[in-house]
Design an enzyme around this catalytic site. Structure first.
Site, short mmCIF file in Angstrom:
data_model
loop_
_atom_site.label_atom_id
_atom_site.label_comp_id
_atom_site.label_asym_id
_atom_site.label_seq_id
_atom_site.Cartn_x
_atom_site.Cartn_y
_atom_site.Cartn_z
N ASP A 1 -3.72 0.97 11.55
CA ASP A 1 -3.29 1.62 10.31
C ASP A 1 -4.44 1.46 9.33
OD1 ASP A 1 -2.22 2.71 8.09
OD2 ASP A 1 -0.54 1.30 7.88
N HIS B 1 -3.30 -6.01 2.61
CA HIS B 1 -2.35 -7.02 3.08
C HIS B 1 -2.98 -8.40 3.28
CE1 HIS B 1 0.44 -3.72 4.89
NE2 HIS B 1 0.43 -3.72 3.58
N GLU C 1 -4.40 -2.66 9.31
CA GLU C 1 -3.64 -3.23 10.44
C GLU C 1 -4.32 -2.94 11.77
OE1 GLU C 1 0.36 -1.70 10.28
OE2 GLU C 1 0.44 -1.95 8.11
N GLU D 1 1.98 -9.51 7.11
CA GLU D 1 2.80 -9.05 8.23
C GLU D 1 2.70 -9.99 9.44
OE1 GLU D 1 2.03 -4.87 8.82
OE2 GLU D 1 2.97 -4.38 6.91
N LYS E 1 10.02 5.01 7.28
CA LYS E 1 10.39 3.86 6.45
C LYS E 1 11.53 4.31 5.54
CE LYS E 1 5.66 1.97 5.92
NZ LYS E 1 4.45 2.11 5.09
N SER F 1 0.87 -1.18 0.00
CA SER F 1 0.00 0.00 0.00
C SER F 1 0.91 1.23 0.00
CB SER F 1 -0.91 -0.01 1.23
OG SER F 1 -0.15 0.13 2.41
N ASP G 1 1.88 8.23 7.50
CA ASP G 1 2.76 7.30 6.77
C ASP G 1 2.77 7.74 5.31
OD1 ASP G 1 3.99 5.18 5.48
OD2 ASP G 1 2.39 3.75 5.84
N HIS H 1 8.77 -1.35 9.37
CA HIS H 1 9.05 -2.31 8.30
C HIS H 1 8.17 -2.00 7.09
CE1 HIS H 1 5.42 -5.03 9.56
NE2 HIS H 1 5.13 -3.75 9.54
P1 PGA Z 1 3.17 -1.25 3.16
O1 PGA Z 1 2.33 -1.31 4.50
O2 PGA Z 1 4.54 -1.65 3.46
O3 PGA Z 1 2.42 -2.19 2.26
O4 PGA Z 1 3.10 0.18 2.69
C1 PGA Z 1 2.79 -0.85 5.73
C2 PGA Z 1 2.08 0.41 6.13
O5 PGA Z 1 1.22 0.92 5.41
O6 PGA Z 1 2.41 0.94 7.18
ZN ZN Z 2 0.79 2.66 6.85
#
Ligand code: PGA
Ligand code: ZN
Length: 431
Positions: free
Chosen positions: A244, A158, A167, A208, A340, A45, A315, A368
């Site tokens: 999330d 996911h 999440e 995950e 990230k 995503s 994010d 991650h």
């Molecule tokens: P992604 O998901 O690594 O698929 O972007 C993790 C997140 O959105 O935090």
């Molecule tokens: Zn995210």
């Protein structure tokens, strides 16, 4: 005159990530024989403003996802630029990578090329200094172990289930230290597994490591999570829930939000009202990407309304980029930032964003990607940068536990000489 220690070799190999897709491993060797290697992760995503992840696009290999050209770029173009460069300074090496690329979003070399080399160099440099990676990167003397945010129920992009929220995480902020927080998270994870099994629901896991059952609703996921926390012997003061939402995935051209699995269409006001109601009803610590990354107006109102009560994490909103964070600080949107490294493409740029966040009171959270590897670099970076939280999946799947296990060994090495991010956050909440 003897030449100072410098880079003598930059190499790369095409390897696999946790989804079985190709990714980049790079190795940097210094003139004193020190060497370091690193692998890069990959999102599903992904935010629209992330640095560019370069792939071959050759449909005859890995469905177009190969990274053979990226590997060649590292072995030729990047090696030609870096061989002979002093091994003293991370910023110099990262600056050269940025200059060689020459684009805003690392389009030419690929952020997967630059980050692999940047982290491999960081490890080689640490090896030369005789220090672990976290210590070689750390600039302050205070040691903080982050509190884990464990994604125990997976949905959205996911998982192939009917949950729209990507999440559902448990965050043991009230436990005394990192190792106890991991034990608590693992016990709740297993209690949740038992609950699901008892109801005839699937305990297969998503990208995950969290369970990915089909449930009646996202609210039922919150109910199950709260129940699992209590079943495992904890309470929702000590163990909070984080979400999330990845709402950028839902934003439509007309500014409304379409939740694909529930097939619901909501305005930004309706979506914000939903989060405010959930913040009242459930023990939420944080909501990430609660609205779309271009919905500034929605973010401002939401931050004003519930930013005092919980962490609103950007994010896809900030994509680890200092310029986007600075714009957000000016607009007073969100109060925490997901970090990230592959969203920006070098270690130095990652460090700069974290420093800006801390200066402005935004909570940095190391993270991650949903496609990850056994490389635990973000665990070291969380400690080096004093992040109070780390998000690295369920206590399941080796690419997730690699980070938790790395932190357990760092915690062991540091002994009592360390603070715990969970305690810092809990104290703040109680004030
Ligand atoms: P992604 O998901 O690594 O698929 O972007 C993790 C997140 O959105 O935090
Ligand atoms: Zn995210």
């Amino acid at each position: 005159m003897k030449r100072k220690c410098h880079i003598v070799e930059v190499d790369a190999v095409e390897v696999l990530d946790s989804r079985g897709n190709p990714t980049v491993f790079s190795q940097v060797i210094l003139s004193d024989g020190s060497r370091g290697g690193a692998m890069v992760p990959s999102g599903a995503s992904t935010g629209q403003y992330e640095a560019h992840e370069r792939r071959d696009g050759d449909p005859t290999r890995y469905g177009g996802k190969g990274v053979r050209e990226v590997v060649e770029t590292i072995r030729q173009d990047i090696a030609a630029e870096l061989v002979g460069v002093s091994a003293d300074c991370q910023q110099t090496v990262d600056g050269l990578l940025c200059r060689l690329d020459g684009t805003e979003d690392k389009h030419r070399l690929g952020a997967n090329a630059t980050l692999a080399v940047s982290l491999a160099f960081a490890r080689a440099r640490a090896r030369r200094m005789g220090k672990p990676l976290w210590q070689a990167v750390q600039s302050e003397g205070v040691h903080t172990l982050p509190c884990p945010m464990m994604n125990v129920l997976n949905g959205g992009a996911h998982a192939d289930n009917n949950l729209d929220i990507q999440e559902f995480m448990i965050v043991p902020i009230g436990l005394p230290d990192f190792a106890e927080a991991i034990r608590c998270g693992s016990e709740i994870y297993h209690a949740l597994g038992k609950l699901l099994k008892g109801r005839g629901l699937s305990t297969a896991v998503g990208d995950e490591g969290g369970y990915a059952p089909s449930l009646e609703s996202d609210e039922q996921a919150l109910e199950l999570l709260s129940e699992a926390i209590v079943k495992a012997g904890y309470n929702t003061d000590d163990v909070r829930i984080s979400l999330d939402v990845a709402a950028g995935e839902w934003l439509q051209a007309d500014g409304r939000y379409h939740l694909p699995k529930a097939d619901a269409m909501l305005t930004r006001e309706e979506l914000s009202a939903k989060w405010a109601a959930w913040a009242n009803e459930w023990p939420l610590l944080s909501i990430e990407d609660a609205l779309g990354d271009d919905d500034q107006r929605g973010w401002q109102t939401l931050t004003e309304e519930i930013g005092g009560r919980l962490l609103l994490v950007g994010d896809d909103l900030f994509v680890t980029q200092e310029s986007r964070l600075l714009a957000g600080i000016r607009q007073r949107i969100a109060n925490a930032i997901l970090i990230k490294p592959n969203q920006v493409g070098t270690l130095s740029e990652t460090v700069a964003t974290v420093k800006t966040a801390r200066r402005s009171g935004y909570v940095p959270i190391l993270s991650h990607r949903s496609g990850d590897t056994e490389d635990p670099a973000i665990a070291d970076l969380a400690v080096a940068l004093g992040a109070p939280l780390i998000k690295t999946g369920a206590p399941c799947r080796a690419e997730r536990t690699a980070k938790y296990n790395r932190l357990l060994t760092i915690a062991h090495d540091l002994g009592r000489n360390v603070k715990f991010g969970g305690s810092l956050l809990k104290k703040e909440k109680e004030q």
